[in-house]
Scaffold this motif. Structure first.
Motif, PDB file in Angstrom:
ATOM      1  N   VAL A 245     -22.287  40.100  12.997  1.00 34.42           N
ATOM      2  CA  VAL A 245     -21.445  39.436  13.928  1.00 34.42           C
ATOM      3  C   VAL A 245     -21.734  37.946  13.846  1.00 34.42           C
ATOM      4  O   VAL A 245     -22.900  37.376  13.879  1.00 34.42           O
ATOM      5  CB  VAL A 245     -22.180  39.840  15.381  1.00 34.42           C
ATOM      6  CG1 VAL A 245     -21.485  39.065  16.589  1.00 34.42           C
ATOM      7  CG2 VAL A 245     -21.994  41.452  15.556  1.00 34.42           C
ATOM      8  N   ARG A 246     -20.684  37.149  13.776  1.00 36.17           N
ATOM      9  CA  ARG A 246     -20.679  35.709  13.614  1.00 36.17           C
ATOM     10  C   ARG A 246     -19.589  35.235  14.261  1.00 36.17           C
ATOM     11  O   ARG A 246     -18.473  35.569  14.181  1.00 36.17           O
ATOM     12  CB  ARG A 246     -20.588  35.356  12.056  1.00 36.17           C
ATOM     13  CG  ARG A 246     -20.689  33.913  12.005  1.00 36.17           C
ATOM     14  CD  ARG A 246     -20.639  33.518  10.260  1.00 36.17           C
ATOM     15  NE  ARG A 246     -21.693  34.025   9.476  1.00 36.17           N
ATOM     16  CZ  ARG A 246     -21.621  34.085   8.152  1.00 36.17           C
ATOM     17  NH1 ARG A 246     -20.663  33.420   7.513  1.00 36.17           N
ATOM     18  NH2 ARG A 246     -22.644  34.502   7.514  1.00 36.17           N
ATOM     19  N   ASP A 247     -20.077  33.936  15.082  1.00 33.41           N
ATOM     20  CA  ASP A 247     -19.117  33.310  16.037  1.00 33.41           C
ATOM     21  C   ASP A 247     -18.216  34.408  17.027  1.00 33.41           C
ATOM     22  O   ASP A 247     -17.135  34.067  16.931  1.00 33.41           O
ATOM     23  CB  ASP A 247     -18.100  32.351  14.813  1.00 33.41           C
ATOM     24  CG  ASP A 247     -18.609  31.500  14.349  1.00 33.41           C
ATOM     25  OD1 ASP A 247     -19.922  30.873  14.795  1.00 33.41           O
ATOM     26  OD2 ASP A 247     -18.292  30.988  13.065  1.00 33.41           O
TER      27      ASP A 247
ATOM     28  N   LEU B 188     -22.469  55.394  17.495  1.00 34.80           N
ATOM     29  CA  LEU B 188     -22.235  54.346  18.107  1.00 34.80           C
ATOM     30  C   LEU B 188     -20.921  53.824  17.734  1.00 34.80           C
ATOM     31  O   LEU B 188     -19.730  53.815  18.520  1.00 34.80           O
ATOM     32  CB  LEU B 188     -23.222  53.274  17.861  1.00 34.80           C
ATOM     33  CG  LEU B 188     -22.710  51.755  18.384  1.00 34.80           C
ATOM     34  CD1 LEU B 188     -22.931  51.945  20.073  1.00 34.80           C
ATOM     35  CD2 LEU B 188     -23.270  50.630  17.971  1.00 34.80           C
ATOM     36  N   SER B 189     -20.719  53.891  16.504  1.00 36.63           N
ATOM     37  CA  SER B 189     -19.183  53.427  15.805  1.00 36.63           C
ATOM     38  C   SER B 189     -18.035  54.243  16.106  1.00 36.63           C
ATOM     39  O   SER B 189     -16.970  53.618  16.046  1.00 36.63           O
ATOM     40  CB  SER B 189     -19.490  52.788  14.439  1.00 36.63           C
ATOM     41  OG  SER B 189     -19.719  54.194  13.826  1.00 36.63           O
ATOM     42  N   GLY B 190     -18.284  55.421  16.559  1.00 41.07           N
ATOM     43  CA  GLY B 190     -17.153  56.372  16.509  1.00 41.07           C
ATOM     44  C   GLY B 190     -16.610  56.309  18.138  1.00 41.07           C
ATOM     45  O   GLY B 190     -15.557  56.744  18.393  1.00 41.07           O
ATOM     46  N   LEU B 191     -17.283  55.563  18.991  1.00 39.52           N
ATOM     47  CA  LEU B 191     -16.902  55.251  20.036  1.00 39.52           C
ATOM     48  C   LEU B 191     -16.876  53.860  20.594  1.00 39.52           C
ATOM     49  O   LEU B 191     -15.804  53.511  21.459  1.00 39.52           O
ATOM     50  CB  LEU B 191     -18.163  55.934  21.319  1.00 39.52           C
ATOM     51  CG  LEU B 191     -18.282  57.478  21.098  1.00 39.52           C
ATOM     52  CD1 LEU B 191     -19.571  57.931  21.903  1.00 39.52           C
ATOM     53  CD2 LEU B 191     -17.108  58.362  21.510  1.00 39.52           C
ATOM     54  N   VAL B 192     -17.800  53.014  20.236  1.00 35.30           N
ATOM     55  CA  VAL B 192     -17.621  51.677  20.540  1.00 35.30           C
ATOM     56  C   VAL B 192     -17.077  50.727  19.495  1.00 35.30           C
ATOM     57  O   VAL B 192     -17.657  50.661  18.160  1.00 35.30           O
ATOM     58  CB  VAL B 192     -18.928  51.284  20.783  1.00 35.30           C
ATOM     59  CG1 VAL B 192     -18.905  49.720  21.386  1.00 35.30           C
ATOM     60  CG2 VAL B 192     -19.675  52.065  22.047  1.00 35.30           C
ATOM     61  N   ARG B 193     -15.962  50.044  19.798  1.00 39.07           N
ATOM     62  CA  ARG B 193     -15.417  49.583  18.715  1.00 39.07           C
ATOM     63  C   ARG B 193     -15.979  47.978  18.162  1.00 39.07           C
ATOM     64  O   ARG B 193     -16.803  47.596  19.096  1.00 39.07           O
ATOM     65  CB  ARG B 193     -13.919  49.003  18.965  1.00 39.07           C
ATOM     66  CG  ARG B 193     -12.924  50.385  19.372  1.00 39.07           C
ATOM     67  CD  ARG B 193     -11.453  50.245  19.171  1.00 39.07           C
ATOM     68  NE  ARG B 193     -10.827  51.537  19.346  1.00 39.07           N
ATOM     69  CZ  ARG B 193      -9.470  51.504  18.984  1.00 39.07           C
ATOM     70  NH1 ARG B 193      -8.953  50.506  19.150  1.00 39.07           N
ATOM     71  NH2 ARG B 193      -8.948  52.813  19.173  1.00 39.07           N
ATOM     72  N   ALA B 194     -15.509  47.644  17.266  1.00 45.55           N
ATOM     73  CA  ALA B 194     -16.172  46.293  16.718  1.00 45.55           C
ATOM     74  C   ALA B 194     -16.154  45.144  17.768  1.00 45.55           C
ATOM     75  O   ALA B 194     -17.218  44.423  17.919  1.00 45.55           O
ATOM     76  CB  ALA B 194     -15.496  45.967  15.427  1.00 45.55           C
ATOM     77  N   ASP B 195     -15.021  44.863  18.210  1.00 43.68           N
ATOM     78  CA  ASP B 195     -15.031  43.891  19.262  1.00 43.68           C
ATOM     79  C   ASP B 195     -15.859  44.090  20.503  1.00 43.68           C
ATOM     80  O   ASP B 195     -16.548  43.074  20.924  1.00 43.68           O
ATOM     81  CB  ASP B 195     -13.670  43.621  19.716  1.00 43.68           C
ATOM     82  CG  ASP B 195     -12.716  44.857  20.414  1.00 43.68           C
ATOM     83  OD1 ASP B 195     -13.553  46.030  20.427  1.00 43.68           O
ATOM     84  OD2 ASP B 195     -11.802  44.801  20.889  1.00 43.68           O
ATOM     85  N   GLU B 196     -16.079  45.348  20.797  1.00 41.39           N
ATOM     86  CA  GLU B 196     -17.186  45.524  22.115  1.00 41.39           C
ATOM     87  C   GLU B 196     -18.385  45.249  21.543  1.00 41.39           C
ATOM     88  O   GLU B 196     -19.309  44.902  22.229  1.00 41.39           O
ATOM     89  CB  GLU B 196     -16.938  46.850  22.768  1.00 41.39           C
ATOM     90  CG  GLU B 196     -17.522  47.068  23.839  1.00 41.39           C
ATOM     91  CD  GLU B 196     -17.351  48.184  24.661  1.00 41.39           C
ATOM     92  OE1 GLU B 196     -17.897  48.302  25.786  1.00 41.39           O
ATOM     93  OE2 GLU B 196     -16.447  48.961  24.294  1.00 41.39           O
TER      94      GLU B 196
ATOM     95  N   ALA C  12     -19.248  43.196  19.113  1.00 41.87           N
ATOM     96  CA  ALA C  12     -19.552  41.707  19.137  1.00 41.87           C
ATOM     97  C   ALA C  12     -19.739  41.181  20.484  1.00 41.87           C
ATOM     98  O   ALA C  12     -20.717  40.365  20.735  1.00 41.87           O
ATOM     99  CB  ALA C  12     -18.442  41.006  18.708  1.00 41.87           C
ATOM    100  N   ARG C  13     -19.006  41.652  21.568  1.00 41.20           N
ATOM    101  CA  ARG C  13     -19.417  41.099  23.011  1.00 41.20           C
ATOM    102  C   ARG C  13     -20.650  41.529  23.420  1.00 41.20           C
ATOM    103  O   ARG C  13     -21.432  40.562  24.223  1.00 41.20           O
ATOM    104  CB  ARG C  13     -18.367  41.478  23.898  1.00 41.20           C
ATOM    105  CG  ARG C  13     -17.025  41.105  23.971  1.00 41.20           C
ATOM    106  CD  ARG C  13     -16.146  41.579  24.935  1.00 41.20           C
ATOM    107  NE  ARG C  13     -15.813  42.894  25.362  1.00 41.20           N
ATOM    108  CZ  ARG C  13     -14.957  43.561  24.790  1.00 41.20           C
ATOM    109  NH1 ARG C  13     -13.958  43.053  23.864  1.00 41.20           N
ATOM    110  NH2 ARG C  13     -14.692  44.782  25.026  1.00 41.20           N
ATOM    111  N   VAL C  14     -21.065  42.516  23.199  1.00 37.17           N
ATOM    112  CA  VAL C  14     -22.450  43.124  23.703  1.00 37.17           C
ATOM    113  C   VAL C  14     -23.470  42.040  22.832  1.00 37.17           C
ATOM    114  O   VAL C  14     -24.465  41.555  23.639  1.00 37.17           O
ATOM    115  CB  VAL C  14     -22.811  44.384  23.422  1.00 37.17           C
ATOM    116  CG1 VAL C  14     -24.236  44.839  23.682  1.00 37.17           C
ATOM    117  CG2 VAL C  14     -21.762  45.391  24.234  1.00 37.17           C
ATOM    118  N   SER C  15     -23.199  41.954  21.521  1.00 35.60           N
ATOM    119  CA  SER C  15     -24.347  41.108  20.712  1.00 35.60           C
ATOM    120  C   SER C  15     -24.393  39.641  21.309  1.00 35.60           C
ATOM    121  O   SER C  15     -25.483  39.091  21.316  1.00 35.60           O
ATOM    122  CB  SER C  15     -23.883  41.179  19.292  1.00 35.60           C
ATOM    123  OG  SER C  15     -24.601  40.351  18.641  1.00 35.60           O
ATOM    124  N   ASN C  16     -23.119  39.293  21.688  1.00 35.32           N
ATOM    125  CA  ASN C  16     -23.034  37.897  22.225  1.00 35.32           C
ATOM    126  C   ASN C  16     -23.815  37.514  23.584  1.00 35.32           C
ATOM    127  O   ASN C  16     -24.183  36.406  23.934  1.00 35.32           O
ATOM    128  CB  ASN C  16     -21.567  37.191  22.130  1.00 35.32           C
ATOM    129  CG  ASN C  16     -21.154  37.105  20.715  1.00 35.32           C
ATOM    130  OD1 ASN C  16     -21.927  37.088  19.763  1.00 35.32           O
ATOM    131  ND2 ASN C  16     -19.976  37.426  20.441  1.00 35.32           N
TER     132      ASN C  16
END
Length: 399
Positions: A166-168, A236-244, A246-250
């Motif tokens: 996760v970057r920017d 996790l990855s089978g349910l939660v997509r990359a954009d989400e 990123a949002r949780v990480s940020n």
């Protein structure tokens, strides 16, 4: 995508300057399963010791021999899956302790080689155990193994657990799934969205243990100040997509909160599988700020015996002929093998989509596209035969 190997900035080269990893790891059984077949491992490779977690983030300075992060998702039934994933972590760390810790002058090339060898060794140990213990026959595990040396992550990948950076505000997948759906996407037969919702998305082409030989996908990624590494099982990855992701990480500076919120989100979406997350946030004055020219994503590392090197054994045909079906997601006690008719339907649908897509195309285009996707159709046909044989065997055994 292949990029030149980045120059790692080793901590000892900068006096008191350091790369700092703020780490937390957590696993959860999910909402459906009774057993947790996932394993995670974080280890300080300077000492060779695993890092233990309670409820707080661990701040780990990156010493000359680096850090290790591993997520493994076992298969083969509760006892076998738990054993296979645990063995993956134990055996990988044992090789790194034996060979890497003794390196007086750690180098990136040597690190990548030992990660490759450690993964191969783990495969041989799991495979050997299953051969010697028939009750564990068929046991196996995925493995996403990330070694951090200086400011570069080296990733050894087998199966469909994943690593993201996760970057920017953007999460980029660093690994590539070794799965049937990924192969169909690459062949142009399915879109990424179709693959994510397919009933056969849990068919993987490689795992540690089921076969005597395994071909490792080796990649690398330079990290910058403020980056977050996420390793996770497909619970996790089978349910939660990359954009989400990123949002949780940020949304939080604490990796404890990142792990908890991601696991909670997967459980909110049904939690049909075990869920494991390692979150690592990078800081320290030895790291540089991001550059516009940075290549973030699937960056291959060419090394003899790995997937993207001309010495690598092809993934076809042995792993595909066996067609690893993971024991997830639902139902609770595992997913049965797909029926022959279901796989034949998938074969026919893919063929029909291909025929429709090339109607009216020039003859040379038709010929080239058919040659490109023919291996995929062959794979689906072979799986159909295996599934039919399995069903026949099951029926005869019940009589």
């Amino acid at each position: 995508m292949t990029v030149p190997s980045p120059q790692s900035s080793h901590p000892q080269q900068h006096g008191d300057r350091r790369v700092l990893a703020r780490v937390f790891a957590q696993t959860d059984v999910g909402r459906t399963r009774e057993h947790n077949e996932d394993t995670f491992l974080v280890a300080d490779l300077e000492s060779g010791d695993p890092v233990l977690f309670d409820r707080s983030t661990r701040d780990l300075p990156v010493e000359p021999h680096g850090l290790l992060f591993l997520v493994a998702d076992g298969m083969g039934g509760a006892a076998s899956g738990e054993l296979a994933s645990s063995m993956a972590g134990f055996e990988v760390l044992s090789v790194l302790r034996d060979r890497w810790k003794r390196e007086a002058q750690p180098s990136p090339e040597q690190f990548a080689m030992i990660l490759r060898d450690a993964t191969i060794f783990a495969n041989s140990q799991i495979h050997g155990h299953a051969r010697e213990h028939p009750e564990h026959r068929g046991m196996g595990t995925t493995a996403t193994i990330a070694g951090l040396l200086g400011d570069v992550i080296y990733l050894a990948q087998v199966g469909d657990s994943r690593a993201y950076l996760v970057r920017d505000g953007v999460a980029k997948q660093l690994t590539k799934d070794q799965s049937l759906m990924q192969r169909l996407v690459e062949a142009g037969e399915l879109t990424q969205e179709q693959a994510e919702t397919s009933e056969r998305r849990n068919i993987i082409l490689q795992a540690l243990g089921p076969e005597a030989h395994v071909t490792i996908d080796l990649t690398h990624q330079q990290v910058r100040r403020g980056d977050t590494l996420i390793l996770c099982s497909d619970g996790l990855s089978g349910l939660v997509r990359a954009d989400e992701i990123a949002r949780v990480s940020n949304a939080s500076s604490e990796t404890t909160e990142v792990c908890k919120r991601l696991i909670d989100r997967a459980n909110e979406l049904g939690g049909p599988d075990n869920i494991t997350v390692i979150a690592v946030r990078f800081d320290g004055d030895a790291l540089h700020d991001r550059q516009d020219t940075d290549a973030v994503g699937y960056n291959t590392y060419s090394l003899a015996g790995t997937l993207n090197h001309d010495t690598a054994e092809t993934l076809l045909p042995e792993p595909l002929l066996q067609s690893r079906l993971k024991s997830d997601p639902t139902p609770r006690y595992g997913t049965p093998a797909p029926s022959a008719s279901a796989i034949e339907e998938e074969f026919a649908r893919a063929r029909a989509q291909e025929d429709e897509s090339i109607l009216g195309a020039p003859e040379e285009v038709v010929r080239e596209r058919r040659q490109r996707v023919e291996p995929v159709f062959l794979v689906l046909a072979v799986i159909a035969v295996i599934a039919a044989s399995w069903l026949m065997y099951s029926l005869l055994r019940k009589r």
